[in-house]
Write an enzyme that holds these catalytic residues in place. Structure first.
Site, PDB file in Angstrom:
ATOM      1  N   GLN A   1       0.844  -1.213   0.000  1.00  0.00           N
ATOM      2  CA  GLN A   1       0.000   0.000   0.000  1.00  0.00           C
ATOM      3  C   GLN A   1       0.870   1.249   0.000  1.00  0.00           C
ATOM      4  OE1 GLN A   1      -0.460   1.901   3.215  1.00  0.00           O
ATOM      5  NE2 GLN A   1      -1.563   3.508   2.124  1.00  0.00           N
TER       6      GLN A   1
ATOM      7  N   THR B   1      -3.738   4.376  -1.739  1.00  0.00           N
ATOM      8  CA  THR B   1      -4.852   4.876  -0.929  1.00  0.00           C
ATOM      9  C   THR B   1      -5.132   6.320  -1.342  1.00  0.00           C
ATOM     10  OG1 THR B   1      -4.208   3.419   0.866  1.00  0.00           O
ATOM     11  CG2 THR B   1      -5.645   5.266   1.442  1.00  0.00           C
TER      12      THR B   1
ATOM     13  N   ARG C   1      -9.158  12.425  14.171  1.00  0.00           N
ATOM     14  CA  ARG C   1      -9.472  11.289  15.055  1.00  0.00           C
ATOM     15  C   ARG C   1      -9.374  11.781  16.484  1.00  0.00           C
ATOM     16  NH1 ARG C   1      -5.977   7.439  11.103  1.00  0.00           N
ATOM     17  NH2 ARG C   1      -7.180   8.015   9.243  1.00  0.00           N
TER      18      ARG C   1
ATOM     19  N   HIS D   1     -12.387   3.939   4.697  1.00  0.00           N
ATOM     20  CA  HIS D   1     -11.246   3.886   5.614  1.00  0.00           C
ATOM     21  C   HIS D   1     -11.707   3.513   7.031  1.00  0.00           C
ATOM     22  CE1 HIS D   1      -6.952   5.365   5.046  1.00  0.00           C
ATOM     23  NE2 HIS D   1      -6.925   5.036   6.324  1.00  0.00           N
TER      24      HIS D   1
ATOM     25  N   ASP E   1     -14.456  -2.786   1.447  1.00  0.00           N
ATOM     26  CA  ASP E   1     -13.693  -2.602   2.683  1.00  0.00           C
ATOM     27  C   ASP E   1     -14.473  -1.684   3.611  1.00  0.00           C
ATOM     28  OD1 ASP E   1     -10.938  -2.224   4.223  1.00  0.00           O
ATOM     29  OD2 ASP E   1     -11.655  -0.209   3.813  1.00  0.00           O
TER      30      ASP E   1
ATOM     31  N   GLY F   1     -15.980  -2.247   7.774  1.00  0.00           N
ATOM     32  CA  GLY F   1     -17.084  -2.816   8.534  1.00  0.00           C
ATOM     33  C   GLY F   1     -17.149  -4.334   8.531  1.00  0.00           C
TER      34      GLY F   1
ATOM     35  N   GLY G   1     -10.182  -5.607   8.101  1.00  0.00           N
ATOM     36  CA  GLY G   1      -9.402  -4.584   8.783  1.00  0.00           C
ATOM     37  C   GLY G   1      -9.224  -4.878  10.256  1.00  0.00           C
ATOM     38  N   ARG G   2      -9.910  -4.103  11.096  1.00  0.00           N
ATOM     39  CA  ARG G   2      -9.703  -4.177  12.548  1.00  0.00           C
ATOM     40  C   ARG G   2      -9.725  -5.605  13.115  1.00  0.00           C
ATOM     41  NH1 ARG G   2     -12.939   0.779  11.878  1.00  0.00           N
ATOM     42  NH2 ARG G   2     -11.898   2.567  12.820  1.00  0.00           N
TER      43      ARG G   2
HETATM   44  C1  LIG Z   1      -5.172   0.899  13.102  1.00  0.00           C
HETATM   45  C2  LIG Z   1      -5.501   1.141  11.657  1.00  0.00           C
HETATM   46  C3  LIG Z   1      -4.492   1.581  10.810  1.00  0.00           C
HETATM   47  C4  LIG Z   1      -4.766   1.796   9.458  1.00  0.00           C
HETATM   48  N1  LIG Z   1      -3.743   2.169   8.625  1.00  0.00           N
HETATM   49  C5  LIG Z   1      -3.996   2.303   7.295  1.00  0.00           C
HETATM   50  C6  LIG Z   1      -2.941   2.598   6.392  1.00  0.00           C
HETATM   51  O1  LIG Z   1      -1.784   2.758   6.783  1.00  0.00           O
HETATM   52  N2  LIG Z   1      -3.253   2.700   5.079  1.00  0.00           N
HETATM   53  C7  LIG Z   1      -4.533   2.539   4.606  1.00  0.00           C
HETATM   54  O2  LIG Z   1      -4.774   2.641   3.408  1.00  0.00           O
HETATM   55  N3  LIG Z   1      -5.544   2.257   5.449  1.00  0.00           N
HETATM   56  C8  LIG Z   1      -5.306   2.125   6.767  1.00  0.00           C
HETATM   57  N4  LIG Z   1      -6.326   1.805   7.611  1.00  0.00           N
HETATM   58  C9  LIG Z   1      -7.678   1.558   7.062  1.00  0.00           C
HETATM   59  C10 LIG Z   1      -7.840   0.066   6.710  1.00  0.00           C
HETATM   60  O3  LIG Z   1      -7.055  -0.261   5.602  1.00  0.00           O
HETATM   61  C11 LIG Z   1      -9.302  -0.225   6.374  1.00  0.00           C
HETATM   62  O4  LIG Z   1      -9.740   0.636   5.359  1.00  0.00           O
HETATM   63  C12 LIG Z   1     -10.217  -0.092   7.587  1.00  0.00           C
HETATM   64  O5  LIG Z   1      -9.633  -0.674   8.723  1.00  0.00           O
HETATM   65  C13 LIG Z   1     -11.558  -0.746   7.290  1.00  0.00           C
HETATM   66  O6  LIG Z   1     -12.450  -0.576   8.344  1.00  0.00           O
HETATM   67  P1  LIG Z   1     -12.765  -1.768   9.396  1.00  0.00           P
HETATM   68  O7  LIG Z   1     -11.504  -2.084  10.068  1.00  0.00           O
HETATM   69  O8  LIG Z   1     -13.753  -1.172  10.333  1.00  0.00           O
HETATM   70  O9  LIG Z   1     -13.316  -2.909   8.600  1.00  0.00           O
HETATM   71  C14 LIG Z   1      -6.080   1.605   8.967  1.00  0.00           C
HETATM   72  C15 LIG Z   1      -7.082   1.172   9.830  1.00  0.00           C
HETATM   73  C16 LIG Z   1      -6.802   0.941  11.161  1.00  0.00           C
HETATM   74  C17 LIG Z   1      -7.912   0.458  12.062  1.00  0.00           C
END
Ligand SMILES: Cc1cc2nc3c(=O)[nH]c(=O)nc-3n(C[C@H](O)[C@H](O)[C@H](O)COP(=O)(O)O)c2cc1C
Length: 384
Positions: free
Chosen positions: A141, A169, A178, A271, A302, A304, A325-326
């Site tokens: 990424q 991204t 945040r 995101h 992506d 949820g 993700g999370r």
């Molecule tokens: C702790 C954390 C760090 C993240 N860092 C990035 C990142 O460096 N680059 C990016 O494109 N998205 C990042 N994201 C977004 C995730 O790629 C993803 O879009 C998001 O977690 C999706 O939501 P969900 O976790 O609720 O399903 C991050 C998300 C979290 C929770």
């Protein structure tokens, strides 16, 4: 990576039996510091979009088929030209060594074991070379940086390390506000820094946060370039022969434009509710994007996703797959690489089980499922 051996096994002793992804969330909450817990869980603003992602996914209902012969459901899916065990990849998430010492390498090892791609974040706390060595199908990424030379250098490193796709991204011209991180004065724990960015924040170079100031927000503001426009995507695609995906698209017109440019895939994402608060839930934005793209590139959902049921809903609504993700971080927090492996195994089993109960021997059958979306009067009218 201390627990690579554990990741090979079944359930590690250090990971209590988990029956669902939600169990992993509860365990993770107990094991993380308040600052890291908030960094993972937090969304931007009032966290409206973060909550809406879940509500919208819960409002999607599947219409199951019966007597379809489901003694051997096949969940395999092609993602960016690679055959994955199921239509899921792990989303890019920064600084995973904050979550557990196994960090990115541990989560990538869990992905290798599960047969799904792992997306290495540009802001990872391990280098892309270390991550790729874990043996997963690795995607790299990128954020759009002021320093274009550094971007090209990262692409070359990703190519040399054997990465199979790039994910740009596009929804972070600047970081969402945040509030949890701002309140906590988020500061990188000792030894955590953006390992891929030589000279851009080795230990000591990323300044500490303070009440009202998040170190992540300050660091990204210094290096991200908000001037990104469509011709830059053409430039980026010209720098590499790797498939290029764009992450963070919600409008069907942007999706059509990306497909026109010949990208390999679009990640429909808000995101995780961390960027524009009030942005449409990704699952709501998905169907018009699938229609606009009309098969010209892959479409991945992506934001949820919390289990196999969400993945089957996404595919039934036209996605080629989904990013996790999370929940992957909850698994990592719960028990390092072994904990992440448990979460990925639960997800795979939930997905296969949902396929069977929905009467779907394969993904083509999932795509042909009918869905009903509950829309109480007055909610979410309008075009996504
Ligand atoms: C702790 C954390 C760090 C993240 N860092 C990035 C990142 O460096 N680059 C990016 O494109 N998205 C990042 N994201 C977004 C995730 O790629 C993803 O879009 C998001 O977690 C999706 O939501 P969900 O976790 O609720 O399903 C991050 C998300 C979290 C929770």
């Amino acid at each position: 990576m201390g627990s690579a051996g554990r990741a090979e096994g079944t359930l590690s002793e250090s990971v209590p039996a988990l029956l669902s992804v939600a169990d992993a969330e509860q365990l993770a909450e107990l094991r993380l510091s308040a600052q890291v817990r908030d960094f993972i869980a937090g969304g931007s603003g009032a966290e409206l979009t973060r909550s809406a992602n879940r509500a919208a996914l819960d409002d999607v209902y599947l219409v199951p088929r019966v007597m379809a012969g489901v003694s051997a459901c096949d969940p395999a899916a092609a993602l960016a030209g690679w055959q994955a065990a199921l239509p899921v990849a792990v989303a890019p998430m920064a600084y995973q060594r904050m979550v557990h010492a196994d960090g990115e390498v541990g989560l990538a090892a869990a992905c290798a074991q599960a047969g799904i791609p792992y997306t290495a974040a540009m802001l990872a706390s391990a280098t892309v070379e270390e991550i790729a060595e874990a043996g997963a199908c690795t995607w790299m990424q990128l954020y759009w940086l002021r320093d274009r030379g550094l971007m090209v250098e990262l692409i070359r490193r990703a190519e040399a390390a054997g990465c199979r796709a790039l994910v740009l991204t596009v929804d972070v011209p600047e970081l969402g506000r945040r509030l949890r991180d701002l309140r906590n004065g988020f500061t990188f724990p000792a030894g955590i820094y953006p390992a891929n960015l030589r000279g851009y924040g080795k230990a000591g170079e990323v300044r500490p946060g303070a009440p009202g100031l998040s170190a992540v927000a300050a660091h990204t503001a210094a290096i991200f370039d908000p001037s990104l426009t469509w011709p830059d995507v053409t430039w980026l695609a010209g720098q590499t022969s790797l498939p290029l995906m764009l992450k963070g698209i919600l409008d069907a017109r942007d999706a059509a434009r990306a497909a026109d440019l010949g990208v390999a895939g679009i990640v429909v994402s808000n995101h995780g509710g961390r960027q524009l608060d009030g942005a449409v839930p990704s699952i709501t934005a998905l169907p018009p994007i699938v229609e606009a793209v009309a098969g010209r590139c892959q479409v991945i959902l992506d934001s949820g996703v919390r289990g196999g049921l969400d993945v089957i809903k996404a595919v039934a609504l036209g996605a080629d797959g989904a990013l996790l993700g999370r929940p992957a971080l909850w698994g990592l927090a719960a028990g390092g690489a072994a904990g992440a492996a448990v979460v990925l195994r639960l997800l795979a089993e939930e997905f296969r089980h949902a396929m069977a109960l929905a009467g779907c021997p394969d993904l083509a059958a999932v795509r042909a499922l009918r869905t009903v979306v509950r829309q109480p009067a007055g909610r979410l009218r309008g075009r996504a």
